[in-house]
Design an enzyme around this catalytic site. Structure first.
Site, PDB file in Angstrom:
ATOM      1  N   GLY A 103     -13.179  -4.288  -0.388  1.00 46.99           N
ATOM      2  CA  GLY A 103     -14.405  -3.746  -0.403  1.00 46.99           C
ATOM      3  C   GLY A 103     -14.610  -2.652  -1.288  1.00 46.99           C
ATOM      4  N   LYS A 152     -19.028 -18.480  -1.165  1.00 47.42           N
ATOM      5  CA  LYS A 152     -20.589 -18.403  -1.467  1.00 47.42           C
ATOM      6  C   LYS A 152     -21.153 -16.995  -2.246  1.00 47.42           C
ATOM      7  CE  LYS A 152     -20.902 -19.261   3.231  1.00 47.42           C
ATOM      8  NZ  LYS A 152     -21.237 -18.942   4.852  1.00 47.42           N
ATOM      9  N   GLY A 159      -9.710 -10.102  -2.359  1.00 51.15           N
ATOM     10  CA  GLY A 159      -8.469 -10.413  -1.276  1.00 51.15           C
ATOM     11  C   GLY A 159      -8.166 -12.263  -1.731  1.00 51.15           C
ATOM     12  N   ARG A 210       0.821  -1.488  -0.106  1.00 50.09           N
ATOM     13  CA  ARG A 210      -0.181  -0.257  -0.101  1.00 50.09           C
ATOM     14  C   ARG A 210       0.638   1.326   0.028  1.00 50.09           C
ATOM     15  NH1 ARG A 210      -5.141  -2.248   4.041  1.00 50.09           N
ATOM     16  NH2 ARG A 210      -6.145  -3.205   1.722  1.00 50.09           N
TER      17      ARG A 210
END
Ligand code: ADP
Ligand code: MG
Length: 399
Positions: free
Chosen positions: A380, A199, A357, A38
């Protein structure tokens, strides 16, 4: 894509104070950062502003202090790492506004860099309080946002400030927005999307958006099991959300109507126990899964068919591994298709954008991370973008 200003639009900023929102929320162990990705991502923006003679104030959040000062969550913990990556001294400033910041700006020379403390120490940050944002903006001349990963939050440092100061996208933000626009905004067609992972329930909005945006929707991972079950396949003991079979059917119907082909595997890799190289591992047709078996990867025939699909496409967006890639040999399909996508990208026939991720970890495991056109580490924010949502931090930059 609506336009936003970049560092190319800055003009002369010598002596100006640039407030720069960066992502310094580094993974830590024993008080040290374990990964500097980052920092490296935002270094070009910081150094460019510094080279142009601005006084650069870095603004970031660190962990979840919930609006209170927290001695273990000060950005001072990453000061050394930031200095190492930048190759420059950085002055730590224990506030984000007020007289302490004003005095520090007085001490900084043109081109110097200051690191403000954790912006989430103040409740006004997450509340996007305009008074708090004004206090931060008061001593600054311009605002640069280089933290795409925080752009899905409408916080004072990610959204509010853009309305109070001349606002610019930093280099990392600019690259991310260009890559994402090339993938789903105004892509070269045909477009394929790979959606995998555990999922369906975590990616419903992604799937619902993509059927209207892409020509080929490739479903893998645990979520393929739910789609297979919806088609009447017996998936044995596989991870499967049986309560979502109606939803899966609705997504397939919507895809049909939108002219999007949904690709489910014909063959799968199954085992009776979830372990590395289990003796019970075998490859079978999806209709031959035993009641005591679970699907842990898509099969080699499916991978071959999907490679052929990618060869006909110009653009690929990928989120989610095709199998339980952390455990051998259930990484095989993910690795093989990632290598195909990387080769097509290198040949110039495919624009490939990936994020998530576990997806980033899977591509790194396949050794192709740097061969994709763009790999987003934004988590996100990347998923919300795949859902077709407007990201407040990006919208604010576009004025
Ligand atoms: P990302 O983080 O890239 O968005 P997800 O978190 O949605 O991806 O999903 C990744 C997880 O899905 C991995 O831990 C992987 O092991 C799991 N997974 C993929 N396929 C299967 C499967 N067939 N059965 C169980 N887990 C699976
Ligand atoms: Mg994940």
């Amino acid at each position: 894509m609506a336009q936003f200003k970049t560092l190319d639009d800055l003009g002369d900023i010598a002596g100006k104070v640039a407030l720069v929102r960066v992502d310094l929320n580094l993974p830590m162990k024993d008080g040290r950062a374990t990964d500097l990705t980052r920092v490296k991502a935002v270094a070009p923006t910081i150094l460019e502003l510094s080279d142009k003679g601005a006084k650069v104030l870095l603004l970031a959040h660190f962990g979840r202090p919930k609006g209170m000062r927290h001695s273990t969550l000060s950005t001072s913990f990453v000061q050394d790492d930031v200095e190492d990556v930048l190759g420059k001294e950085v002055m730590f400033i224990s506030e984000v506004g007020g007289p302490v910041v004003e005095q520090s700006i007085g001490i900084l020379r043109n081109g110097d860099i200051g690191l403000l403390d954790n912006v989430r120490f103040w409740p006004g940050e997450e509340a996007n309080d305009s008074e708090f944002a004004r206090a931060m903006a008061e001593h600054a001349d311009l605002y640069v946002n280089d933290a795409f990963s925080a752009a899905h939050r409408a916080h004072a440092s990610t959204e509010g400030l853009a309305h109070l100061l001349p606002a610019y996208a930093g280099r990392a933000m600019e690259a991310e927005l260009k890559a994402l626009d090339a993938a789903l905004g105004s892509p070269e067609t045909p477009v394929a999307a790979v959606v995998g992972g555990a999922k369906v329930s975590t990616k419903l909005a992604v799937l619902e958006n993509l059927v209207h945006k892409v020509q080929h929707l490739i479903i893998g991972g645990g979520m393929a099991n739910t789609f297979l079950a919806a088609r009447g396949v017996n998936v044995g003991k596989s991870l499967c959300e049986h309560d979502l079979t109606d939803t899966a059917n609705a997504i397939m119907d919507a895809a049909d109507q939108a002219g999007c082909t949904v690709h489910l595997p014909y063959d799968v890799v199954v085992a009776k126990e979830f372990a590395a190289n289990p003796p019970s591992k075998r490859v079978c047709n999806v209709h031959e899964v035993g009641a005591d078996e679970m699907i842990l990867d898509i099969g080699p025939l499916a991978v071959e068919a999907l490679a052929d699909v990618l060869k006909t496409c110009r653009t690929l967006v990928w989120n989610g591994p095709l199998g339980a890639f952390e455990t051998e040999p259930f990484d095989e399909a993910t690795v093989a298709l990632a290598k195909t996508a990387a080769a097509l990208t290198q040949d110039g026939s495919l624009i490939s954008v990936a994020g998530g991720g576990d997806t980033v970890a899977a591509l790194a495991h396949a050794g192709v991370e740097s061969e994709f056109t763009y790999v987003s580490t934004a988590g996100g924010a990347f998923l919300e973008w795949m859902e077709g949502k407007t990201l407040p931090g990006v919208a604010a930059l576009k004025g």
